[in-house]
Design an enzyme around this catalytic site. Structure first.
Site, PDB file in Angstrom:
ATOM      1  N   ASN A  13     -11.736  16.072 -12.965  1.00 58.04           N
ATOM      2  CA  ASN A  13     -10.927  14.853 -13.117  1.00 58.04           C
ATOM      3  C   ASN A  13     -11.799  13.877 -13.890  1.00 58.04           C
ATOM      4  O   ASN A  13     -12.735  13.318 -13.333  1.00 58.04           O
ATOM      5  CB  ASN A  13     -10.547  14.307 -11.734  1.00 58.04           C
ATOM      6  CG  ASN A  13      -9.873  12.945 -11.834  1.00 58.04           C
ATOM      7  OD1 ASN A  13      -9.484  12.506 -12.921  1.00 58.04           O
ATOM      8  ND2 ASN A  13      -9.732  12.261 -10.706  1.00 58.04           N
ATOM      9  N   LYS A  15     -11.152  11.054 -15.092  1.00 60.03           N
ATOM     10  CA  LYS A  15     -10.894   9.622 -14.828  1.00 60.03           C
ATOM     11  C   LYS A  15     -10.823   8.860 -16.167  1.00 60.03           C
ATOM     12  O   LYS A  15     -10.362   9.437 -17.145  1.00 60.03           O
ATOM     13  CB  LYS A  15     -11.938   9.058 -13.864  1.00 60.03           C
ATOM     14  CG  LYS A  15     -12.038   9.929 -12.590  1.00 60.03           C
ATOM     15  CD  LYS A  15     -12.818   9.328 -11.458  1.00 60.03           C
ATOM     16  CE  LYS A  15     -12.824  10.286 -10.285  1.00 60.03           C
ATOM     17  NZ  LYS A  15     -13.486   9.728  -9.093  1.00 60.03           N
ATOM     18  N   HIS A  99      -4.148  10.291  -6.359  1.00 61.64           N
ATOM     19  CA  HIS A  99      -5.603  10.111  -6.259  1.00 61.64           C
ATOM     20  C   HIS A  99      -5.893   8.790  -5.541  1.00 61.64           C
ATOM     21  O   HIS A  99      -5.161   7.805  -5.710  1.00 61.64           O
ATOM     22  CB  HIS A  99      -6.239  10.126  -7.648  1.00 61.64           C
ATOM     23  CG  HIS A  99      -7.724  10.216  -7.581  1.00 61.64           C
ATOM     24  ND1 HIS A  99      -8.519   9.119  -7.350  1.00 61.64           N
ATOM     25  CD2 HIS A  99      -8.551  11.283  -7.663  1.00 61.64           C
ATOM     26  CE1 HIS A  99      -9.780   9.515  -7.301  1.00 61.64           C
ATOM     27  NE2 HIS A  99      -9.834  10.812  -7.488  1.00 61.64           N
ATOM     28  N   GLU A 101      -7.912   6.533  -6.113  1.00 53.76           N
ATOM     29  CA  GLU A 101      -8.072   5.377  -7.011  1.00 53.76           C
ATOM     30  C   GLU A 101      -6.707   4.816  -7.416  1.00 53.76           C
ATOM     31  O   GLU A 101      -6.548   3.607  -7.585  1.00 53.76           O
ATOM     32  CB  GLU A 101      -8.915   5.779  -8.234  1.00 53.76           C
ATOM     33  CG  GLU A 101     -10.374   5.967  -7.838  1.00 53.76           C
ATOM     34  CD  GLU A 101     -11.143   6.986  -8.657  1.00 53.76           C
ATOM     35  OE1 GLU A 101     -10.671   7.385  -9.739  1.00 53.76           O
ATOM     36  OE2 GLU A 101     -12.220   7.416  -8.190  1.00 53.76           O
ATOM     37  N   GLU A 171      -9.832  14.827  -0.513  1.00 54.47           N
ATOM     38  CA  GLU A 171     -10.878  13.945  -1.047  1.00 54.47           C
ATOM     39  C   GLU A 171     -11.117  12.791  -0.084  1.00 54.47           C
ATOM     40  O   GLU A 171     -10.398  11.776  -0.136  1.00 54.47           O
ATOM     41  CB  GLU A 171     -10.437  13.394  -2.410  1.00 54.47           C
ATOM     42  CG  GLU A 171     -10.225  14.467  -3.459  1.00 54.47           C
ATOM     43  CD  GLU A 171     -10.510  13.951  -4.863  1.00 54.47           C
ATOM     44  OE1 GLU A 171     -11.189  14.664  -5.599  1.00 54.47           O
ATOM     45  OE2 GLU A 171     -10.094  12.831  -5.198  1.00 54.47           O
ATOM     46  N   GLY A 177     -17.421   9.292  -5.677  1.00 58.15           N
ATOM     47  CA  GLY A 177     -18.258   8.478  -6.546  1.00 58.15           C
ATOM     48  C   GLY A 177     -19.383   7.760  -5.818  1.00 58.15           C
ATOM     49  O   GLY A 177     -20.012   6.861  -6.359  1.00 58.15           O
ATOM     50  N   SER A 217     -18.017  13.708  -4.713  1.00 58.63           N
ATOM     51  CA  SER A 217     -19.442  13.926  -4.985  1.00 58.63           C
ATOM     52  C   SER A 217     -19.831  15.412  -4.950  1.00 58.63           C
ATOM     53  O   SER A 217     -20.943  15.757  -4.553  1.00 58.63           O
ATOM     54  CB  SER A 217     -20.312  13.106  -4.030  1.00 58.63           C
ATOM     55  OG  SER A 217     -20.041  11.719  -4.181  1.00 58.63           O
TER      56      SER A 217
HETATM   57  P1  13P Z   1     -16.762  12.323  -7.865  1.00 57.42           P
HETATM   58  O1  13P Z   1     -16.952  13.810  -8.001  1.00 57.42           O
HETATM   59  O2  13P Z   1     -17.258  11.546  -9.036  1.00 57.42           O
HETATM   60  O3  13P Z   1     -17.216  11.825  -6.534  1.00 57.42           O
HETATM   61  O4  13P Z   1     -15.156  12.087  -7.885  1.00 57.42           O
HETATM   62  C1  13P Z   1     -14.377  12.886  -7.084  1.00 57.42           C
HETATM   63  C2  13P Z   1     -12.964  12.663  -7.449  1.00 57.42           C
HETATM   64  O5  13P Z   1     -12.426  11.590  -7.234  1.00 57.42           O
HETATM   65  C3  13P Z   1     -12.238  13.743  -8.118  1.00 57.42           C
HETATM   66  O6  13P Z   1     -10.891  13.446  -8.214  1.00 57.42           O
END
Ligand code: 13P
Length: 257
Positions: A13, A15, A99, A101, A171, A177, A217
């Protein structure tokens, strides 16, 4: 439990990262590194502006392309939005939905995640639906309630046949992150709970067939342990998917997982 009935899926992903030339360069670097991977589905979910570039760069390869969201209406006065049909017409195969976010910064709710999931399925896309608890919810010991509620609401009125086209990404929001990965046991515990919840709603056979990813992560160092768990069928990777070598290491871990 029979992990062999499910295909592992490792999805990046990206982002809000990468311009078109950067996207092309990353995929061109990745392509030969994963060309021999057979038993793991490799997916790159990229910003809308990179979709055409990504589809062209990966044509004929074993890397599949996904988007990072879609709207739930077919078309109309929704300035700035992208429909599932628009993605499907391009040749996009997957779409990340719900997601954290999107939920946190753009006010998406389980109700709209459900509508998006149904719209994506109707367009022929494969949704990657994200669920996960906040740190506060884990500390209050309500992780299972939160996850069960998300599963019930996000897949409300989705048939068993359609559910089989979906991937669920667990997640934990506190692990995204932050560099704080869930331990492999914590990931397994919740992924197993998701499968048990699906079994109650759809029956054990359907639940056994669904790919459940871990995300948060996940990196080249911890992927092998996470994907070795019975109910962890791959990963949804943010930061580490932006580096071809790290992403490849994670994919190869899943081959052996
Ligand atoms: P990270 O791997 O950067 O923690 O992000 C995970 C994520 O949100 C994947 O959708």
């Amino acid at each position: 439990m029979n992990k062999a009935v499910r295909k592992a899926v490792i999805a990046g992903n990206w982002k809000m990262n990468k311009t078109r030339p950067e996207a092309k360069a990353l995929l061109e670097e990745l392509k030969p590194m994963v060309a021999d991977v057979k038993d793991v589905e490799v997916v790159a979910c990229v910003p809308f502006t990179n979709l055409e570039t990504a589809l062209a760069a990966t044509a004929g390869s074993n890397i599949k392309i996904g988007a990072e969201n879609c709207h739930f209406e077919k078309s109309g006065a929704f300035t700035g939005e992208i429909s599932a049909d628009m993605l499907a017409e391009m040749g996009v195969e997957y779409v990340v939905l719900g997601h954290s976010e999107r939920r946190q910064y753009f006010n998406e709710t389980d109700e709209t995640v459900n509508k998006r999931t149904k719209a994506a399925l109707a367009a022929g896309l494969k949704p990657i639906v994200c669920v996960g608890e906040l740190l506060w919810e884990r500390e209050c010991n309500i992780t299972e309630e939160v996850i069960a509620r998300q599963i019930k609401l996000d897949f409300y009125d989705v048939s068993a046949e359609d559910l089989k086209k979906c991937i669920i990404a667990y997640e934990p929001v506190w692990a995204i992150g932050t560099g704080k990965t869930a331990t492999a046991d914590q990931a397994e515990e919740v992924c197993a709970f998701i499968r048990a919840t699906l079994a109650k709603l759809y029956g054990a056979d359907v639940a056994e067939a669904i790919t459940i990813q871990y995300g948060g992560s996940m990196n080249a160092g911890n992927a092998a342990e996470l994907v070795s768990k019975t109910n962890v069928d791959g990963g949804l990777i943010g930061g580490a998917s932006l580096k071809a070598a790290d992403f490849t290491t994670i994919i190869k871990a899943a081959v052996n997982g």
